[in-house]
Design an enzyme around this catalytic site. Sequence first.
Site, PDB file in Angstrom:
ATOM      1  N   LYS A   1      24.272 -15.048  16.344  1.00 19.32           N
ATOM      2  CA  LYS A   1      24.455 -15.371  14.924  1.00 19.32           C
ATOM      3  C   LYS A   1      25.276 -16.656  14.765  1.00 19.32           C
ATOM      4  O   LYS A   1      24.993 -17.491  13.901  1.00 19.32           O
ATOM      5  CB  LYS A   1      25.140 -14.205  14.212  1.00 19.32           C
ATOM      6  CG  LYS A   1      24.272 -12.948  14.164  1.00 19.32           C
ATOM      7  CD  LYS A   1      25.093 -11.739  13.747  1.00 19.32           C
ATOM      8  CE  LYS A   1      24.280 -10.463  13.746  1.00 19.32           C
ATOM      9  NZ  LYS A   1      25.108  -9.250  13.666  1.00 19.32           N
TER      10      LYS A   1
ATOM     11  N   GLU B   1      17.429 -15.064   6.664  1.00 21.34           N
ATOM     12  CA  GLU B   1      18.690 -14.650   6.030  1.00 21.34           C
ATOM     13  C   GLU B   1      19.241 -13.361   6.645  1.00 21.34           C
ATOM     14  O   GLU B   1      20.457 -13.201   6.824  1.00 21.34           O
ATOM     15  CB  GLU B   1      18.453 -14.457   4.523  1.00 21.34           C
ATOM     16  CG  GLU B   1      19.697 -14.183   3.723  1.00 21.34           C
ATOM     17  CD  GLU B   1      20.680 -15.347   3.752  1.00 21.34           C
ATOM     18  OE1 GLU B   1      20.417 -16.360   3.115  1.00 21.34           O
ATOM     19  OE2 GLU B   1      21.725 -15.234   4.430  1.00 21.34           O
TER      20      GLU B   1
ATOM     21  N   THR C   1      14.929   0.979  11.118  1.00 20.94           N
ATOM     22  CA  THR C   1      16.025   0.963  10.148  1.00 20.94           C
ATOM     23  C   THR C   1      15.751  -0.054   9.047  1.00 20.94           C
ATOM     24  O   THR C   1      15.783   0.264   7.856  1.00 20.94           O
ATOM     25  CB  THR C   1      17.350   0.601  10.865  1.00 20.94           C
ATOM     26  OG1 THR C   1      17.547   1.538  11.924  1.00 20.94           O
ATOM     27  CG2 THR C   1      18.523   0.637   9.909  1.00 20.94           C
TER      28      THR C   1
ATOM     29  N   VAL D   1      21.694 -13.063  10.114  1.00 17.07           N
ATOM     30  CA  VAL D   1      23.135 -13.318  10.244  1.00 17.07           C
ATOM     31  C   VAL D   1      23.891 -12.590   9.139  1.00 17.07           C
ATOM     32  O   VAL D   1      23.634 -12.792   7.949  1.00 17.07           O
ATOM     33  CB  VAL D   1      23.449 -14.832  10.169  1.00 17.07           C
ATOM     34  CG1 VAL D   1      24.950 -15.073  10.335  1.00 17.07           C
ATOM     35  CG2 VAL D   1      22.667 -15.598  11.235  1.00 17.07           C
TER      36      VAL D   1
ATOM     37  N   GLY E   1      23.976  -9.507   8.052  1.00 20.05           N
ATOM     38  CA  GLY E   1      23.347  -8.454   7.250  1.00 20.05           C
ATOM     39  C   GLY E   1      23.089  -8.843   5.810  1.00 20.05           C
ATOM     40  O   GLY E   1      22.257  -9.701   5.517  1.00 20.05           O
TER      41      GLY E   1
ATOM     42  N   GLY F   1      23.306   3.675  12.422  1.00 16.27           N
ATOM     43  CA  GLY F   1      22.241   2.655  12.373  1.00 16.27           C
ATOM     44  C   GLY F   1      22.769   1.232  12.442  1.00 16.27           C
ATOM     45  O   GLY F   1      22.056   0.279  12.136  1.00 16.27           O
TER      46      GLY F   1
END
Length: 434
Positions: A209, A133, A15, A136, A138, A191
């Site tokens: 996260k 980056e 993905t 956490v 997205g 996804g």
Amino acid sequence: MSSSVSGIGLAGFGTVGSGVWKILEEHGGLIESRSQGSAVMKIRKIGVRDLLKKREGSAPAELFTTNLMEVVEDPSVDIVVELIGGTEAAFHLVAEALKAGKPVVTGNKALLAERGTELFAISKATNTPIYFEAAVAGGIPIIKAVQQSLVGNQIESIAGIINGTSNFILQRMTEAGLGYPEALKEAKDLGYAEADETLDVNGWDAAHKAILLGSIAHGFLINYKNVYVRGIEKVTPLDIKFASDLGYVVKLLSLVIANKEGGIEIRTQPSFLSKTHILASVNGVFNAVAIKGDHLGESLFYGRGAGQGPTASSVISDLVEASSGSKTNMGFLPYKESGDLVDIDDTATSYYVRFSVTDRPGVIADIASVLARHEIGISGTHSPVDADHPDADFVEMVFLLHTCPFGRLKQALAKVENLDCLTSRPVVFRIETL
Ligand code: NAP
Ligand code: HSE
């Protein structure tokens, strides 16, 4: 404007990995211009498990390999991007890349939260950064926000909805009345969920996260073994409905709160949140992180927390940092060995507790007297009219409890469970006021 090409070794073309390819294809020129020529990137190797799999995108077949070490060792690779997930093969890959002096970009929160102690030590020893980056929230640039934009603040609290899959599932259960399995299937088809969704629904993806956010905010890597985590698997449509009757929504909340004594409270669990709270309107795959800094005050970061485009967008921002040879952002180098984590039993909130009880006079009084002996006040009760089970001899009774330490509540509930009116274990949610 000087430009030299950075060779990228991309481990993983699922993905997120295929999303990175797409963005570089589409916006490579734009990125080069915006970076004044310092970020010119070319993918030179792509590591996957299965060479025969049909794939999105137009990456040439000769770039693909099933030998992950080629992604690190190829002399034309300068930066390694780890997007395979998991904590074993990924650990080896990242460690070898760092030892070879090749900066790493990863979206793998499980890897860093569980094996970060080793990896950040190698990063420090080799003076080679790990950027994360994408690990956490997205597409929300929250790591750079905490590390760079808020560097002048003590971070007092972080409250996040940081697992898109859980948030999506809870919303679909709440608003579309879907059952848990159907809502989970939708999240997987879109996804959002991990290949193995266990970590999404058992709370650990969000907890990983939160560990990363808490660690960069407080300067030491929080030990995942000391973090309290509950997931959404056991949240029922009944509690979602009662929450709504009472003016709340159920959200998987991750909290990192610094107390006045310097202790840090860190926990992830499905919680009740007032429908009027700003985080209550964060729906679907969206994430939000509310941060309170001593000088900043409160600030809210909101955006898509999972999925191809948002996550790949974050990977690209790290790649630009890595390829420009940043001297100011070295990833995360802990500056403290450890910190004081607050025991979960000492953390206090108010609570919703649902008891399934025999339908007989005196039940409320029996429960209330146990709670009173433990100095736990009751702020309200709720006995929904449609909560009778017509074919059974029990009813649902909800108690709303005043703030008390969690440990004390647990002791009281252990005593309540001994009452013969209880037909199953009490169901507890914290009510967060944030
Ligand atoms: P994915 O769709 O399952 O893709 C994983 C890729 O890695 C596949 O291309 C797979 O190869 C390859 N791979 C896995 N194990 C391998 C191994 N041992 N050797 C070689 N190749 C291997 O995963 P994803 O959703 O892109 O997620 C990647 C990482 O990003 C994870 O750490 C995840 O937590 C993180 N992340 C994901 C999202 C999201 O929204 N999906 C958001 C934030 C962070 P094949 O294609 O041959 O199977
Ligand atoms: N599975 C994760 C989520 C992906 O649902 O939030 C983003 O980390």
